[in-house]
Design an enzyme around this catalytic site. Structure first.
Site, PDB file in Angstrom:
ATOM      1  N   ASN A   1       6.864  -3.742   9.170  1.00 24.23           N
ATOM      2  CA  ASN A   1       7.728  -5.161   8.464  1.00 24.23           C
ATOM      3  C   ASN A   1       9.310  -4.920   8.790  1.00 24.23           C
ATOM      4  O   ASN A   1       9.745  -3.559   9.290  1.00 24.23           O
ATOM      5  CB  ASN A   1       6.981  -5.189   6.854  1.00 24.23           C
ATOM      6  CG  ASN A   1       7.592  -4.100   6.777  1.00 24.23           C
ATOM      7  OD1 ASN A   1       7.993  -3.973   6.556  1.00 24.23           O
ATOM      8  ND2 ASN A   1       6.405  -3.952   6.193  1.00 24.23           N
TER       9      ASN A   1
ATOM     10  N   ASP B   1      -0.148  -4.089   5.230  1.00 25.44           N
ATOM     11  CA  ASP B   1      -1.721  -3.935   3.661  1.00 25.44           C
ATOM     12  C   ASP B   1      -3.315  -4.087   5.194  1.00 25.44           C
ATOM     13  O   ASP B   1      -4.424  -3.703   4.681  1.00 25.44           O
ATOM     14  CB  ASP B   1      -2.144  -5.517   3.826  1.00 25.44           C
ATOM     15  CG  ASP B   1      -1.204  -6.042   2.652  1.00 25.44           C
ATOM     16  OD1 ASP B   1      -0.745  -5.223   2.008  1.00 25.44           O
ATOM     17  OD2 ASP B   1      -0.625  -7.343   2.654  1.00 25.44           O
TER      18      ASP B   1
ATOM     19  N   LYS C   1      -1.832   3.197  26.208  1.00 28.77           N
ATOM     20  CA  LYS C   1      -1.311   2.508  26.084  1.00 28.77           C
ATOM     21  C   LYS C   1      -2.188   1.188  26.492  1.00 28.77           C
ATOM     22  O   LYS C   1      -2.539   1.742  27.765  1.00 28.77           O
ATOM     23  CB  LYS C   1      -0.262   1.851  26.896  1.00 28.77           C
ATOM     24  CG  LYS C   1       0.679   0.934  26.604  1.00 28.77           C
ATOM     25  CD  LYS C   1       1.588   1.703  27.413  1.00 28.77           C
ATOM     26  CE  LYS C   1       3.007   0.063  27.949  1.00 28.77           C
ATOM     27  NZ  LYS C   1       3.647  -0.288  28.847  1.00 28.77           N
TER      28      LYS C   1
ATOM     29  N   PRO D   1      -5.720   0.839   2.101  1.00 31.69           N
ATOM     30  CA  PRO D   1      -5.439   1.393   0.943  1.00 31.69           C
ATOM     31  C   PRO D   1      -4.114   0.974   0.155  1.00 31.69           C
ATOM     32  O   PRO D   1      -3.154   0.676   0.827  1.00 31.69           O
ATOM     33  CB  PRO D   1      -5.614   2.270   1.055  1.00 31.69           C
ATOM     34  CG  PRO D   1      -5.197   3.398   2.071  1.00 31.69           C
ATOM     35  CD  PRO D   1      -5.105   2.483   3.239  1.00 31.69           C
ATOM     36  N   ASP D   2      -5.095   0.202  -0.941  1.00 33.69           N
ATOM     37  CA  ASP D   2      -3.480  -0.006  -2.126  1.00 33.69           C
ATOM     38  C   ASP D   2      -2.790   0.944  -2.828  1.00 33.69           C
ATOM     39  O   ASP D   2      -3.792   1.911  -3.240  1.00 33.69           O
ATOM     40  CB  ASP D   2      -3.914  -1.324  -2.882  1.00 33.69           C
ATOM     41  CG  ASP D   2      -2.686  -1.913  -3.613  1.00 33.69           C
ATOM     42  OD1 ASP D   2      -2.024  -1.000  -4.287  1.00 33.69           O
ATOM     43  OD2 ASP D   2      -2.688  -2.823  -2.981  1.00 33.69           O
ATOM     44  N   ILE D   3      -2.338   1.337  -1.913  1.00 33.99           N
ATOM     45  CA  ILE D   3      -1.330   2.784  -2.968  1.00 33.99           C
ATOM     46  C   ILE D   3      -1.185   2.671  -4.216  1.00 33.99           C
ATOM     47  O   ILE D   3      -1.727   3.837  -5.452  1.00 33.99           O
ATOM     48  CB  ILE D   3      -0.322   3.119  -2.002  1.00 33.99           C
ATOM     49  CG1 ILE D   3      -0.343   4.066  -0.729  1.00 33.99           C
ATOM     50  CG2 ILE D   3       0.330   4.103  -2.555  1.00 33.99           C
ATOM     51  CD1 ILE D   3      -0.408   2.475   0.462  1.00 33.99           C
ATOM     52  N   VAL D   4      -0.407   1.903  -4.325  1.00 29.92           N
ATOM     53  CA  VAL D   4       0.265   1.697  -5.578  1.00 29.92           C
ATOM     54  C   VAL D   4      -1.578   1.420  -7.212  1.00 29.92           C
ATOM     55  O   VAL D   4      -0.827   1.926  -7.878  1.00 29.92           O
ATOM     56  CB  VAL D   4       1.388   0.514  -6.306  1.00 29.92           C
ATOM     57  CG1 VAL D   4       0.274  -0.936  -6.127  1.00 29.92           C
ATOM     58  CG2 VAL D   4       2.189   0.444  -7.404  1.00 29.92           C
TER      59      VAL D   4
ATOM     60  N   LYS E   1      -0.797  -9.594  -9.385  1.00 28.35           N
ATOM     61  CA  LYS E   1      -0.884  -7.959  -9.057  1.00 28.35           C
ATOM     62  C   LYS E   1      -0.447  -7.564 -10.497  1.00 28.35           C
ATOM     63  O   LYS E   1      -0.838  -6.293  -9.876  1.00 28.35           O
ATOM     64  CB  LYS E   1       0.680  -8.113  -7.935  1.00 28.35           C
ATOM     65  CG  LYS E   1       0.286  -8.843  -6.878  1.00 28.35           C
ATOM     66  CD  LYS E   1       1.551  -8.634  -5.397  1.00 28.35           C
ATOM     67  CE  LYS E   1       1.419  -9.738  -4.819  1.00 28.35           C
ATOM     68  NZ  LYS E   1       2.534 -10.160  -3.833  1.00 28.35           N
TER      69      LYS E   1
ATOM     70  N   LYS F   1      -3.354  -4.726 -10.639  1.00 28.56           N
ATOM     71  CA  LYS F   1      -2.774  -3.432  -9.718  1.00 28.56           C
ATOM     72  C   LYS F   1      -3.357  -2.847 -10.892  1.00 28.56           C
ATOM     73  O   LYS F   1      -2.780  -1.526 -10.939  1.00 28.56           O
ATOM     74  CB  LYS F   1      -1.838  -3.956  -9.197  1.00 28.56           C
ATOM     75  CG  LYS F   1      -2.184  -4.242  -7.297  1.00 28.56           C
ATOM     76  CD  LYS F   1      -0.545  -4.393  -7.038  1.00 28.56           C
ATOM     77  CE  LYS F   1      -0.963  -5.352  -5.458  1.00 28.56           C
ATOM     78  NZ  LYS F   1      -0.606  -4.841  -4.208  1.00 28.56           N
TER      79      LYS F   1
HETATM   80  O1  PMT Z   1      13.092  -2.470   2.214  1.00 28.88           O
HETATM   81  P1  PMT Z   1      14.582  -2.926   1.937  1.00 28.88           P
HETATM   82  O2  PMT Z   1      15.190  -3.846   3.035  1.00 28.88           O
HETATM   83  O3  PMT Z   1      15.040  -2.624   0.276  1.00 28.88           O
HETATM   84  O4  PMT Z   1      13.638  -4.019   1.560  1.00 28.88           O
HETATM   85  C1  PMT Z   1      13.363  -4.108   0.013  1.00 28.88           C
HETATM   86  C2  PMT Z   1      11.640  -4.801  -0.416  1.00 28.88           C
HETATM   87  C3  PMT Z   1      12.178  -6.448  -0.184  1.00 28.88           C
HETATM   88  C4  PMT Z   1      11.075  -4.377   0.741  1.00 28.88           C
HETATM   89  C5  PMT Z   1      11.252  -4.501  -1.616  1.00 28.88           C
HETATM   90  O5  PMT Z   1      11.944  -5.257  -2.949  1.00 28.88           O
HETATM   91  C6  PMT Z   1       9.817  -4.972  -2.133  1.00 28.88           C
HETATM   92  O6  PMT Z   1       9.780  -7.091  -2.486  1.00 28.88           O
HETATM   93  N1  PMT Z   1       8.637  -4.279  -1.766  1.00 28.88           N
HETATM   94  C7  PMT Z   1       7.401  -4.933  -2.203  1.00 28.88           C
HETATM   95  C8  PMT Z   1       6.626  -5.135  -0.583  1.00 28.88           C
HETATM   96  C9  PMT Z   1       5.513  -5.686  -1.085  1.00 28.88           C
HETATM   97  O7  PMT Z   1       4.530  -5.037  -0.044  1.00 28.88           O
HETATM   98  O8  PMT Z   1       5.294  -5.859  -1.540  1.00 28.88           O
HETATM   99  P2  PMT Z   1       3.572  -7.507  -2.234  1.00 28.88           P
HETATM  100  O9  PMT Z   1       3.961  -7.900  -2.843  1.00 28.88           O
HETATM  101  O10 PMT Z   1       2.815  -7.084  -0.600  1.00 28.88           O
HETATM  102  O11 PMT Z   1       3.253  -5.624  -2.723  1.00 28.88           O
HETATM  103  C10 PMT Z   1       2.720  -5.286  -4.244  1.00 28.88           C
HETATM  104  C11 PMT Z   1       2.801  -3.757  -4.466  1.00 28.88           C
HETATM  105  O12 PMT Z   1       2.011  -3.229  -3.900  1.00 28.88           O
HETATM  106  C12 PMT Z   1       3.895  -3.824  -4.100  1.00 28.88           C
HETATM  107  O13 PMT Z   1       4.974  -2.576  -4.858  1.00 28.88           O
HETATM  108  C13 PMT Z   1       4.185  -2.251  -2.839  1.00 28.88           C
HETATM  109  O14 PMT Z   1       4.334  -1.362  -2.603  1.00 28.88           O
HETATM  110  C14 PMT Z   1       2.062  -1.908  -3.455  1.00 28.88           C
HETATM  111  N2  PMT Z   1       1.032  -1.878  -2.289  1.00 28.88           N
HETATM  112  C15 PMT Z   1       1.380  -3.389  -1.429  1.00 28.88           C
HETATM  113  C16 PMT Z   1       0.190  -2.618  -0.082  1.00 28.88           C
HETATM  114  C17 PMT Z   1      -0.670  -1.845  -0.129  1.00 28.88           C
HETATM  115  N3  PMT Z   1      -1.471  -1.269   0.289  1.00 28.88           N
HETATM  116  N4  PMT Z   1       0.087  -0.534  -0.767  1.00 28.88           N
HETATM  117  C18 PMT Z   1       0.471  -0.630  -2.323  1.00 28.88           C
HETATM  118  O15 PMT Z   1       1.069  -0.150  -2.981  1.00 28.88           O
END
Ligand code: PMT
Length: 423
Positions: free
Chosen positions: A231, A301, A311, A327-330, A359, A363
């Protein structure tokens, strides 16, 4: 002795008006990069003098550094002629900043031990200037706990340890231990003099004594040896937070996806590629103990169910890929036995509050910062952001709205928010 090639030397006026960088070069293949580093430091307006260890001279000659710095190169502690020119104490006083790049494992060990058995180690003991160490070595030597313990000791002594880059190494290994590019080192030196380094920061030390772990940037999920799913995250938000937490007195570990940002001074950086890498590293660090975990990373995700060995060849008009959930890390870390204070980010394009609060709850986070990533002027890759921060109900805190500002300013406000919630 001093090298004797004839090239123009800087005038005293230059030495008095610009900042003086004493560059220590130790024995490692990365010493060749330091020749270019001298040039880039000079281009940036710094006066540069070079001290070489015996090991460094096996890789690059003093003459090279003399020609590039325009100054005699210092190589020996016990040379009456050199001491009569600019001796070790004068050199130590001359420096506004000492940068050791590359710093070999051996040099790091001798500096940590307080050795004064060659010119470089003696100058480091004798200087009142800040000392920046840029380690460069084989990845296994880098990972060795003796090296890591030495570096931690240096950090405790207020040395600035610059995290090495990761990638393929001269010895054929792949991993951490490469000296950062000269441009990145120059940026670190410049930011120090611009007052952005920890030693010159005026910020309140509201995170003093805390260990903060921050995930930043995108993850890359391989499809085959040359393609991946990812992304647009640039890492700017996470790196700004790393600086803000550092300025607030925290020890910061930054888990960075593939981004091209230089490592903030004084921050330990660990590079990761995929979501599963990120989880493995996060788990290990949280096992060892940390106080706050901030997840700014845009983690993919989904990943490919199978990564093709070769390739993927072009066939037909369409291609079907099967993706499986990452996996969802957080969320995983929030369930850890040694759970730190958990801060998530929410990247939303609609129904911001509803989704962010969802979330926060699912989470099991303590705090979540939500940004509208449908806007072109904030969010992904922009220098600015605007956020709404929500807290777990158990804190009884109102949401906080952070109007559009630079990511640096937003990061400083987020640090206040997490301290406000009791992190
Ligand atoms: O890096 P930049 O260009 O400065 O941009 C900043 C940003 C837009 C990336 C940042 O501000 C931001 O929004 N980060 C979170 C991006 C994200 O994945 O959001 P989410 O809503 O999909 O996920 C929610 C939370 O779960 C986030 O804390 C994410 O890190 C965490 N997550 C999500 C999926 C996953 N598999 N594991 C996770 O830990």
């Amino acid at each position: 002795m001093q090298a004797t090639a004839t090239s123009s030397s800087s005038s005293n006026a230059t030495l008095q008006t610009s900042k003086n960088i004493l560059l220590g070069v130790t024995g490692g293949i990365a010493a060749y990069k330091s020749a270019y580093l001298v040039r880039r430091l000079k281009d940036a307006g710094f006066a540069v003098r070079v001290v070489m260890t015996a090991g460094a001279q096996a890789f690059v000659t003093p003459l090279t550094f003399q020609a590039l710095s325009g100054e005699p190169v210092h190589t020996s502690l016990l040379d009456p002629e050199a001491e009569a020119g600019m001796g070790h104490i004068e050199l130590a006083r001359w420096a506004d900043l000492v940068l050791v790049a590359p710093a070999s494992a051996n040099a790091i060990s001798r500096i940590t031990a307080g050795a004064a058995d060659d010119l470089l180690t003696t100058v480091i003991l004798a200087t009142a200037a800040p000392v920046f160490i840029s380690p460069a070595m084989n990845q296994q030597m880098w990972q060795n706990q003796i090296t890591q313990r030495n570096l931690q000791t240096l950090r405790d002594y207020q040395f600035h340890v610059i995290a090495p880059d990761s990638g393929s190494q001269a010895c054929g290994d792949v991993g951490e231990g490469r000296m950062p590019e000269p441009e990145d080192l120059v940026a670190i030196v410049q930011s120090h003099f611009q007052g952005q380094a920890p030693t010159t920061s005026k910020t309140n030390q509201i995170l003093k004594g805390k260990h903060v772990v921050i995930t930043a940037g995108p993850t890359r999920e391989a499809l085959d040896p040359v393609r991946y799913v990812s992304n647009h995250s640039s890492g700017k938000m996470g790196f700004a937070l790393a600086e803000a937490c550092r300025d607030a007195g925290a020890r910061v570990t930054l888990l960075a996806g593939p981004v091209s940002l230089p490592t903030p001074t004084g921050v330990e950086r660990i590079n990761i590629v995929s979501a599963r890498d990120l989880l493995a590293v996060s788990d290990k660090i949280v096992d060892a103990g940390c106080d706050v975990f901030i997840a700014t990373a845009a983690v993919a995700d989904y990943r490919a169910e199978h990564i093709a060995d070769q390739k993927i060849k072009k066939q037909g008009d369409s291609l079907t890929l099967t993706l499986v959930k990452n996996p969802d890390i957080v969320a995983t870390i929030a369930k850890h036995a040694k759970r730190p204070f958990m801060v998530g980010f929410a990247a939303e394009t609609q129904r911001m509050e509803e989704y962010a609060r969802g979330k926060l709850e699912t989470k099991q986070l303590d705090m979540i910062a939500c940004n509208d990533v449908s806007r072109g002027d904030i969010g992904f890759a922009s220098d600015d952001n605007a956020m709404t921060v929500f807290f777990s109900d158990r804190f009884g805190l109102e949401k906080v709205i952070l109007d559009k500002a630079s990511k640096k300013e937003i990061a400083a406000r987020l640090v206040e928010c997490l301290v406000h919630a009791g992190a």
